[in-house]
Design a protein around this motif. Structure first.
Motif, short mmCIF file in Angstrom:
data_model
loop_
_atom_site.label_atom_id
_atom_site.label_comp_id
_atom_site.label_asym_id
_atom_site.label_seq_id
_atom_site.Cartn_x
_atom_site.Cartn_y
_atom_site.Cartn_z
N ASN A 34 14.70 6.43 -27.98
CA ASN A 34 14.35 7.08 -29.24
C ASN A 34 15.61 7.44 -30.02
O ASN A 34 16.53 8.03 -29.46
CB ASN A 34 13.54 8.35 -28.96
CG ASN A 34 12.25 8.04 -28.22
OD1 ASN A 34 11.42 7.30 -28.70
ND2 ASN A 34 12.11 8.60 -27.03
N PHE A 35 15.62 7.11 -31.30
CA PHE A 35 16.71 7.47 -32.20
C PHE A 35 16.12 8.16 -33.43
O PHE A 35 14.91 8.27 -33.57
CB PHE A 35 17.49 6.22 -32.64
CG PHE A 35 18.25 5.55 -31.53
CD1 PHE A 35 19.40 6.12 -31.01
CD2 PHE A 35 17.82 4.34 -31.01
CE1 PHE A 35 20.10 5.51 -29.98
CE2 PHE A 35 18.50 3.72 -29.99
CZ PHE A 35 19.65 4.30 -29.48
N LEU A 40 14.01 1.83 -30.10
CA LEU A 40 14.54 0.60 -29.52
C LEU A 40 13.72 0.27 -28.28
O LEU A 40 13.61 1.09 -27.37
CB LEU A 40 16.02 0.76 -29.15
CG LEU A 40 16.66 -0.45 -28.48
CD1 LEU A 40 16.75 -1.61 -29.46
CD2 LEU A 40 18.05 -0.11 -27.96
N LEU A 41 13.13 -0.93 -28.27
CA LEU A 41 12.40 -1.43 -27.11
C LEU A 41 13.25 -2.52 -26.46
O LEU A 41 13.73 -3.42 -27.15
CB LEU A 41 11.05 -2.02 -27.51
CG LEU A 41 10.09 -1.12 -28.27
CD1 LEU A 41 8.81 -1.89 -28.61
CD2 LEU A 41 9.76 0.13 -27.48
N ASP A 42 13.43 -2.45 -25.15
CA ASP A 42 14.26 -3.42 -24.43
C ASP A 42 13.53 -3.82 -23.16
O ASP A 42 13.19 -2.98 -22.34
CB ASP A 42 15.62 -2.78 -24.11
CG ASP A 42 16.59 -3.75 -23.47
OD1 ASP A 42 16.15 -4.81 -22.95
OD2 ASP A 42 17.79 -3.47 -23.48
N ASN A 138 10.22 11.27 -37.44
CA ASN A 138 10.71 11.95 -36.24
C ASN A 138 9.66 12.88 -35.67
O ASN A 138 8.93 13.54 -36.41
CB ASN A 138 11.99 12.73 -36.55
CG ASN A 138 13.19 11.81 -36.69
OD1 ASN A 138 13.18 10.67 -36.25
ND2 ASN A 138 14.24 12.31 -37.32
N TRP A 139 9.60 12.96 -34.36
CA TRP A 139 8.74 13.81 -33.56
C TRP A 139 7.28 13.37 -33.54
O TRP A 139 6.46 13.99 -32.87
CB TRP A 139 8.87 15.29 -33.95
CG TRP A 139 10.30 15.73 -33.94
CD1 TRP A 139 11.06 16.04 -35.02
CD2 TRP A 139 11.16 15.86 -32.80
NE1 TRP A 139 12.35 16.36 -34.64
CE2 TRP A 139 12.43 16.26 -33.28
CE3 TRP A 139 10.99 15.67 -31.43
CZ2 TRP A 139 13.51 16.48 -32.44
CZ3 TRP A 139 12.07 15.90 -30.59
CH2 TRP A 139 13.31 16.30 -31.10
N ASN A 140 6.92 12.30 -34.25
CA ASN A 140 5.57 11.75 -34.15
C ASN A 140 5.50 10.80 -32.96
O ASN A 140 6.49 10.15 -32.63
CB ASN A 140 5.18 10.97 -35.42
CG ASN A 140 4.75 11.88 -36.54
OD1 ASN A 140 4.75 13.10 -36.41
ND2 ASN A 140 4.39 11.28 -37.67
N GLU A 141 4.34 10.71 -32.34
CA GLU A 141 4.15 9.79 -31.22
C GLU A 141 3.71 8.42 -31.74
O GLU A 141 2.83 8.33 -32.60
CB GLU A 141 3.09 10.32 -30.25
CG GLU A 141 3.53 11.55 -29.50
CD GLU A 141 2.49 12.02 -28.48
OE1 GLU A 141 1.43 11.37 -28.34
OE2 GLU A 141 2.76 13.04 -27.83
N TYR A 142 4.32 7.37 -31.19
CA TYR A 142 3.97 5.99 -31.50
C TYR A 142 3.79 5.25 -30.19
O TYR A 142 4.37 5.64 -29.17
CB TYR A 142 5.06 5.33 -32.34
CG TYR A 142 5.29 6.00 -33.67
CD1 TYR A 142 4.51 5.69 -34.78
CD2 TYR A 142 6.28 6.97 -33.82
CE1 TYR A 142 4.71 6.33 -36.01
CE2 TYR A 142 6.48 7.61 -35.03
CZ TYR A 142 5.70 7.28 -36.12
OH TYR A 142 5.90 7.90 -37.32
N PRO A 173 10.44 9.08 -32.00
CA PRO A 173 11.76 9.06 -32.62
C PRO A 173 12.25 10.49 -32.86
O PRO A 173 11.46 11.37 -33.18
CB PRO A 173 11.54 8.32 -33.94
CG PRO A 173 10.08 8.31 -34.17
CD PRO A 173 9.41 8.50 -32.85
N GLN A 174 13.57 10.68 -32.68
CA GLN A 174 14.15 12.02 -32.83
C GLN A 174 15.66 11.89 -32.99
O GLN A 174 16.27 10.99 -32.46
CB GLN A 174 13.81 12.89 -31.63
CG GLN A 174 14.19 12.27 -30.30
CD GLN A 174 13.53 12.98 -29.14
OE1 GLN A 174 14.01 14.00 -28.71
NE2 GLN A 174 12.43 12.43 -28.64
#
Length: 191
Positions: A34-35, A40-42, A138-142, A173-174
């Motif tokens: 989380n940024f 970023l998914l890896d 930011n701070w929302n869930e995805y 994200p945060q």
């Protein structure tokens, strides 16, 4: 009746065939980072997992990865939105499968993938919420997931397209904490 005969033929070939047909349904394992306004998914860190996925199997050959955004943690893939497709650079782009539709008692052609021969990537940076058509907040869930898909041109395949299920991963994200930002900056500007 003809569909039943066809499926019986396929099952007999796979059961009595030598060697037996094995279908690879290995799912990619994803690391989420989380940024600030970004995810970023890896799924390229575990080489053993990559080898299991990309070696294919007897009937289906690995073709690529699909990245999805899901509306919630327990969603079905039919509810997800396609974020990206990364497929092998091999001339196979559009995969169409012919499937039996029980409601009409007929076969229908369905486009399963419109690849671009983009080449394989095992990571993605996401900054956009496809469900709300806005930047990530930011701070929302995805919720995101990655599948692998395969292609077969064999008559023994019930369909030419196979896609694994997806593990669904939560991302929030945060912004980085101030201390971590200073450490990152000092590493970047160090001689």
């Amino acid at each position: 009746i003809s569909l039943l005969k066809f499926h019986t033929f396929i099952l007999q070939k796979s059961y009595f065939g030598s060697p037996p047909i094995i279908i690879n349904q290995t799912k990619p394992v994803v690391t989420v980072t989380n940024f600030d306004g970004e995810i970023l998914l890896d799924w390229g860190e575990d080489q053993n997992q990559i080898n299991k996925i990309e070696k294919g199997d007897d009937l289906y050959k690995f073709e690529g990865y699909n990245v999805y955004q899901f509306p919630k943690a327990d969603s079905k893939i039919s509810e997800a939105k396609l974020v990206a497709t990364y497929d092998l650079y091999n001339g196979i782009t559009k995969i169409v499968s012919v499937d039996f539709d029980p409601s009409t008692q007929s076969y229908t052609s369905t486009t399963r993938i419109n690849g671009s021969d983009s080449g394989i990537k095992r990571h993605i940076s996401i900054k956009q919420d496809l469900f709300r058509n806005q930047p990530l907040v930011n701070w929302n869930e995805y919720y995101f997931g990655v599948t692998q898909y395969s292609y077969s041109s064999s008559i023994l395949a019930l369909t030419s397209y196979r896609e694994s299920n997806a593990n669904i991963y939560k991302a929030i994200p945060q912004p980085l904490p101030p201390g971590l930002i200073n450490i990152c900056l000092s590493i970047l500007i160090a001689p």
